[in-house]
Design an enzyme around this catalytic site. Structure first.
Site, short mmCIF file in Angstrom:
data_model
loop_
_atom_site.label_atom_id
_atom_site.label_comp_id
_atom_site.label_asym_id
_atom_site.label_seq_id
_atom_site.Cartn_x
_atom_site.Cartn_y
_atom_site.Cartn_z
N ASN A 44 0.75 -0.97 -0.24
CA ASN A 44 0.03 -0.40 0.14
C ASN A 44 1.15 1.39 0.02
O ASN A 44 0.22 2.32 0.14
CB ASN A 44 -0.94 -0.24 1.37
CG ASN A 44 -0.45 -0.23 2.40
OD1 ASN A 44 1.38 0.30 2.13
ND2 ASN A 44 -0.57 0.76 3.71
N TYR A 157 6.09 -2.01 17.07
CA TYR A 157 6.65 -2.57 17.10
C TYR A 157 7.27 -3.99 17.14
O TYR A 157 6.71 -5.18 16.80
CB TYR A 157 8.04 -2.06 16.25
CG TYR A 157 8.53 -2.83 15.18
CD1 TYR A 157 7.95 -3.25 14.26
CD2 TYR A 157 9.48 -3.46 15.80
CE1 TYR A 157 8.54 -3.65 13.03
CE2 TYR A 157 10.23 -3.45 14.72
CZ TYR A 157 9.96 -4.48 13.00
OH TYR A 157 10.52 -5.17 11.95
#
Ligand code: NAD
Ligand code: UDP
Length: 323
Positions: A44, A157
């Site tokens: 994306n 993360y």
């Protein structure tokens, strides 16, 4: 005797690579195409770039789909391997895209696992050495559970990858799926973004621009750097193995960050200009993979020496600057 044409046809597979416009994804897709496979790439462009895959777009066995892996999609039939790499990966970008990172590691991984379940595809998840946090065991073995701040500045993360690993294992245990978990340690090479803040592109760009190299903290923290071609070898070997528990992939040669700065100054032929900046919160003090498992299970270990990989990478950044 086996007909060679027939055996080639047997080994060609339709492969899905998420995060294909990123640094590792674009090299992986290129290698898989070079081997004769059909590759469907998904991205994306959150952190990836079209220019990383521009040279692949004209290849008949490559299909690119611009798509967010978190959203449902009617993927083509016949996929037999899924390499799920999509995720912001540099501290600068996963901080900027914290919620996207958490969603991609969780919802995106779920979507890809469901696709693998339906298509009976082999599935590989790119996890990270970050799941060990600021490690208290050194070097890090796969059995180590880590020392992670669940709400810290890197938590978006670390926790997205820890959740992703747990989800992969849940699908493996519940459905008996053929899944793999690669715990990737710091990897570098051409096609890293010059603005993603990671240490190698930062230092190279600073050296090439004749600016001071920004060393965070006192530079005694360590990292171990793997060149991209070695990493791609390891990832593909892991996909083709029958091993389902996590495997560390990285180069066990460990460097202090201050020494990385000095090596890059030497290789670029620049005089020593270093500027010390504050160490970001929760920055791991040391990191080095124990790769005994990868050696034993995959027969894999990195081959490219640090200075050689750096030269290739510097050359690539230099050429881009002059364009
Ligand atoms: P990268 O940022 O260059 O590539 C990641 C790609 O994923 C980008 O092209 C990005 O646009 C895409 N992406 C992100 N979210 C997406 C989404 N929701 N849908 C579709 N595409 C999406 O990073 P990289 O260095 O190539 O890392 C690739 C993978 O390897 C990541 O999973 C990362 O966590 C892992 N990893 C990398 C390193 C390293 O040193 N490079 C170390 C450990 C783990
Ligand atoms: N670092 C640095 N200067 C920079 C960028 C990074 O000293 O310009 C340090 C950073 O603090 C960390 C190490 O280099 O200790 C590796 O950072 P990077 O962002 O590449 O990856 P990390 O391993 O921290 O995810």
């Amino acid at each position: 005797m086996t007909n060679p044409v027939f055996s080639i046809i047997l080994t060609v597979v339709k492969v899905l690579v998420t995060g294909v416009a990123g640094f590792i994804g674009s090299h992986l897709a290129e290698r898989l195409l070079d081997e004769g496979n059909e590759v469907i790439g998904i991205d994306n462009f959150l952190t990836g770039k079209r220019e990383n895959i521009e040279h692949l777009l004209s290849r008949p066995s490559f299909t690119f789909i611009e798509h967010d892996v978190n959203d449902p999609y009617d993927y083509p039939d016949g996929i037999s391997e899924i390499y799920h790499l999509a995720s912001a990966a540099s501290p600068v970008f996963y901080t900027k895209y914290a919620i996207e990172t958490l969603l991609t590691g969780s919802l995106g991984t779920y979507q890809m696992l469901e696709l693998a379940r339906k298509t009976r595809a082999r599935f590989l998840f790119t996890s990270t050495s970050e799941i060990y946090g600021d490690p208290e065991e050194h070097p890090q073995r796969e059995e180590y559970w880590g020392n992670v701040n669940p709400i810290g500045e890197r938590s978006m993360y670390d926790e997205s990858k820890r959740f992703g690993e747990a989800l992969v294992m849940a699908f493996h245990r519940k459905y008996g799926m053929d899944t793999k978990i690669a715990r990737i340690f710091n990897t570098y090479g051409p096609r890293m973004r010059d603005d993603d803040g990671r240490v190698i592109p930062n230092f190279i760009m600073q050296a090439l621009r004749d600016e001071p190299l920004t060393v965070y903290g006192d530079g005694t923290q360590t990292r171990s750097f793997c060149y991209i071609s070695d990493m791609v070898d390891g990832i593909i070997k892991l996909m083709r193995s029958d091993y389902h528990l996590p495997v560390n992939l990285g180069n066990p040669e460990e460097y202090r960050i201050i020494d990385v700065a000095k090596i890059i100054l030497k290789v670029t032929g620049r005089e020593e200009k270093i500027e010390y900046r504050p160490l970001p919160p929760d920055d791991p003090k040391k990191r080095r993979p124990d790769i005994s498992r990868a050696k034993e299970v995959l027969g894999w270990e990195p081959k490219v020496p640090f200075e050689k990989g750096l030269k290739e990478t510097i050359e690539w950044f230099r050429e881009r600057m002059s364009q």
